[in-house]
Write an enzyme that holds these catalytic residues in place. Structure first.
Site, PDB file in Angstrom:
ATOM      1  N   SER A  93       0.847  -1.195   0.000  1.00 41.02           N
ATOM      2  CA  SER A  93       0.000   0.000   0.000  1.00 41.02           C
ATOM      3  C   SER A  93       0.891   1.257   0.000  1.00 41.02           C
ATOM      4  O   SER A  93       1.865   1.326   0.751  1.00 41.02           O
ATOM      5  CB  SER A  93      -0.897  -0.008   1.235  1.00 41.02           C
ATOM      6  OG  SER A  93      -1.676   1.160   1.281  1.00 41.02           O
ATOM      7  N   GLY A  94       0.561   2.180  -0.865  1.00 36.58           N
ATOM      8  CA  GLY A  94       1.318   3.427  -0.935  1.00 36.58           C
ATOM      9  C   GLY A  94       2.573   3.343  -1.797  1.00 36.58           C
ATOM     10  O   GLY A  94       3.299   4.328  -1.941  1.00 36.58           O
TER      11      GLY A  94
ATOM     12  N   SER B  83      -2.255  -7.390  -4.262  1.00 33.54           N
ATOM     13  CA  SER B  83      -2.102  -8.797  -4.687  1.00 33.54           C
ATOM     14  C   SER B  83      -0.884  -9.448  -4.034  1.00 33.54           C
ATOM     15  O   SER B  83       0.091  -9.761  -4.722  1.00 33.54           O
ATOM     16  CB  SER B  83      -2.056  -8.905  -6.217  1.00 33.54           C
ATOM     17  OG  SER B  83      -1.242  -7.944  -6.836  1.00 33.54           O
TER      18      SER B  83
ATOM     19  N   LYS C 174       1.084   2.038  -7.049  1.00 38.62           N
ATOM     20  CA  LYS C 174       0.353   1.278  -8.083  1.00 38.62           C
ATOM     21  C   LYS C 174      -0.693   2.142  -8.796  1.00 38.62           C
ATOM     22  O   LYS C 174      -0.740   2.188 -10.027  1.00 38.62           O
ATOM     23  CB  LYS C 174      -0.331   0.043  -7.454  1.00 38.62           C
ATOM     24  CG  LYS C 174       0.642  -0.889  -6.748  1.00 38.62           C
ATOM     25  CD  LYS C 174      -0.057  -2.050  -6.092  1.00 38.62           C
ATOM     26  CE  LYS C 174      -1.046  -1.666  -4.997  1.00 38.62           C
ATOM     27  NZ  LYS C 174      -0.400  -1.011  -3.824  1.00 38.62           N
ATOM     28  N   THR C 175      -1.544   2.796  -8.033  1.00 45.12           N
ATOM     29  CA  THR C 175      -2.597   3.626  -8.634  1.00 45.12           C
ATOM     30  C   THR C 175      -1.980   4.771  -9.427  1.00 45.12           C
ATOM     31  O   THR C 175      -2.377   5.036 -10.567  1.00 45.12           O
ATOM     32  CB  THR C 175      -3.525   4.176  -7.528  1.00 45.12           C
ATOM     33  OG1 THR C 175      -4.210   3.074  -6.929  1.00 45.12           O
ATOM     34  CG2 THR C 175      -4.548   5.154  -8.085  1.00 45.12           C
TER      35      THR C 175
HETATM   36  N1  LIG Z   1       8.070   6.765  -8.866  1.00 41.18           N
HETATM   37  C1  LIG Z   1       6.876   6.828  -8.259  1.00 41.18           C
HETATM   38  N2  LIG Z   1       5.867   6.068  -8.711  1.00 41.18           N
HETATM   39  C2  LIG Z   1       4.639   6.095  -8.109  1.00 41.18           C
HETATM   40  N3  LIG Z   1       4.341   6.843  -7.031  1.00 41.18           N
HETATM   41  C3  LIG Z   1       5.313   7.637  -6.520  1.00 41.18           C
HETATM   42  C4  LIG Z   1       6.623   7.654  -7.106  1.00 41.18           C
HETATM   43  N4  LIG Z   1       7.376   8.495  -6.386  1.00 41.18           N
HETATM   44  C5  LIG Z   1       6.578   8.992  -5.429  1.00 41.18           C
HETATM   45  N5  LIG Z   1       5.327   8.488  -5.485  1.00 41.18           N
HETATM   46  C6  LIG Z   1       4.196   8.839  -4.587  1.00 41.18           C
HETATM   47  O1  LIG Z   1       3.805   7.693  -3.826  1.00 41.18           O
HETATM   48  C7  LIG Z   1       2.405   7.694  -3.541  1.00 41.18           C
HETATM   49  C8  LIG Z   1       1.803   6.392  -4.059  1.00 41.18           C
HETATM   50  O2  LIG Z   1       0.420   6.328  -3.735  1.00 41.18           O
HETATM   51  P1  LIG Z   1      -0.610   5.389  -4.509  1.00 41.18           P
HETATM   52  O3  LIG Z   1      -1.966   5.762  -4.071  1.00 41.18           O
HETATM   53  O4  LIG Z   1      -0.314   5.405  -5.977  1.00 41.18           O
HETATM   54  O5  LIG Z   1      -0.209   3.949  -3.928  1.00 41.18           O
HETATM   55  P2  LIG Z   1      -0.923   2.522  -4.132  1.00 41.18           P
HETATM   56  O6  LIG Z   1       0.192   1.558  -4.384  1.00 41.18           O
HETATM   57  O7  LIG Z   1      -2.006   2.608  -5.144  1.00 41.18           O
HETATM   58  O8  LIG Z   1      -1.530   2.228  -2.681  1.00 41.18           O
HETATM   59  P3  LIG Z   1      -2.828   1.368  -2.258  1.00 41.18           P
HETATM   60  O9  LIG Z   1      -2.437  -0.078  -2.321  1.00 41.18           O
HETATM   61  O10 LIG Z   1      -3.095   1.794  -0.842  1.00 41.18           O
HETATM   62  O11 LIG Z   1      -3.962   1.719  -3.182  1.00 41.18           O
HETATM   63  C9  LIG Z   1       1.847   8.923  -4.240  1.00 41.18           C
HETATM   64  O12 LIG Z   1       1.722   9.956  -3.289  1.00 41.18           O
HETATM   65  C10 LIG Z   1       2.919   9.248  -5.298  1.00 41.18           C
HETATM   66  O13 LIG Z   1       2.945  10.608  -5.652  1.00 41.18           O
HETATM   67 MG   LIG Z   2      -4.085   2.379  -5.028  1.00 41.16          MG
END
Ligand SMILES: Nc1ncnc2c1ncn2[C@@H]1O[C@H](COP(=O)(O)OP(=O)(O)OP(=O)(O)O)[C@@H](O)[C@H]1O
Ligand SMILES: [Mg+2]
Length: 193
Positions: A13-14, A86, A17-18
């Site tokens: 998480s974080g 996943s 991915k999104t």
């Molecule tokens: N290279 C990068 N790629 C993606 N995100 C990045 C990168 N560098 C910094 N970030 C930051 O990291 C955070 C990622 O958050 P995001 O919501 O995309 O995570 P997630 O994997 O979808 O989490 P979740 O499983 O909770 O949905 C964002 O604030 C984004 O701006």
């Molecule tokens: Mg997400």
């Protein structure tokens, strides 16, 4: 017809991915691809799998249903992005076996950075025990063994991580090569004349 594929983002998480799925989607549309669909845990869990929780069984069922949809989309020419924690390797391997042109992207980021980022405040809750069974804290995450792509989101910008995915699609022949360097070189020559 446009060739379908599945870009499967997995990671904690974080990790990003999104963010990356949205950016890849945006880039594909900008190239004129008409059939692009994102499947995202953030959305899917409020609808298609809203009856499910976070036990191993429910997490597997979540991915099972998404795999079904991703298979249908990718086999019918849709560029499909999937953004799901996943955490279990076996479920991802099933998604790989059923998806058409399956590309696994391991969205890697150290836990310390994720705890610092904490965009949804979930790590704080997991660390204080308010949330139980949180992936990476008190629930397992099985990293991919042979992902097509690894992005290190603590070291790369969103742009750089996105570029890795687009480059892989180009090299695989799934999208046509758009040579930015040649285009910019032409502009340079034109300006110099
Ligand atoms: N290279 C990068 N790629 C993606 N995100 C990045 C990168 N560098 C910094 N970030 C930051 O990291 C955070 C990622 O958050 P995001 O919501 O995309 O995570 P997630 O994997 O979808 O989490 P979740 O499983 O909770 O949905 C964002 O604030 C984004 O701006
Ligand atoms: Mg997400």
């Amino acid at each position: 017809m446009q060739e379908g594929f599945v870009i499967w983002f997995t990671g904690l998480s974080g990790s990003g991915k999104t963010t990356l799925a949205r950016e890849v989607e945006r880039k594909l549309r900008a190239r004129g691809m008409r059939y692009v669909q994102r499947l995202d845990g953030d959305v899917v869990r409020q609808d298609l799998t809203r009856d499910l929780g976070f036990s191993k069984e429910d997490r597997d069922e979540n991915i099972h249903r998404v795999t079904f949809v991703a298979e249908l989309l990718s086999k019918n020419g849709v560029a499909t992005t999937c953004a799901f924690i996943s955490p279990y390797r076996e479920a991802r391997e099933t998604a790989r076996a059923r998806g058409h042109n399956f590309i696994e992207v391991y969205v890697e980021c150290p836990l310390a950075t994720l705890i610092e980022r904490d965009p949804k405040g979930l790590y704080k809750k997991a660390l204080s025990g308010e949330i139980k069974g949180f992936t990476g804290i008190d629930d397992p995450y099985e990293p991919p063994k042979n992902p097509e792509i690894v992005v290190h989101t603590d070291l790369e910008t969103v742009e750089e991580s996105t570029a890795k995915v687009i480059a892989f699609l180009e090299q695989s022949g799934l999208i046509s090569i758009e040579n930015d360097s040649i285009a910019s070189a032409r502009v340079f020559v034109a300006e110099g004349e």
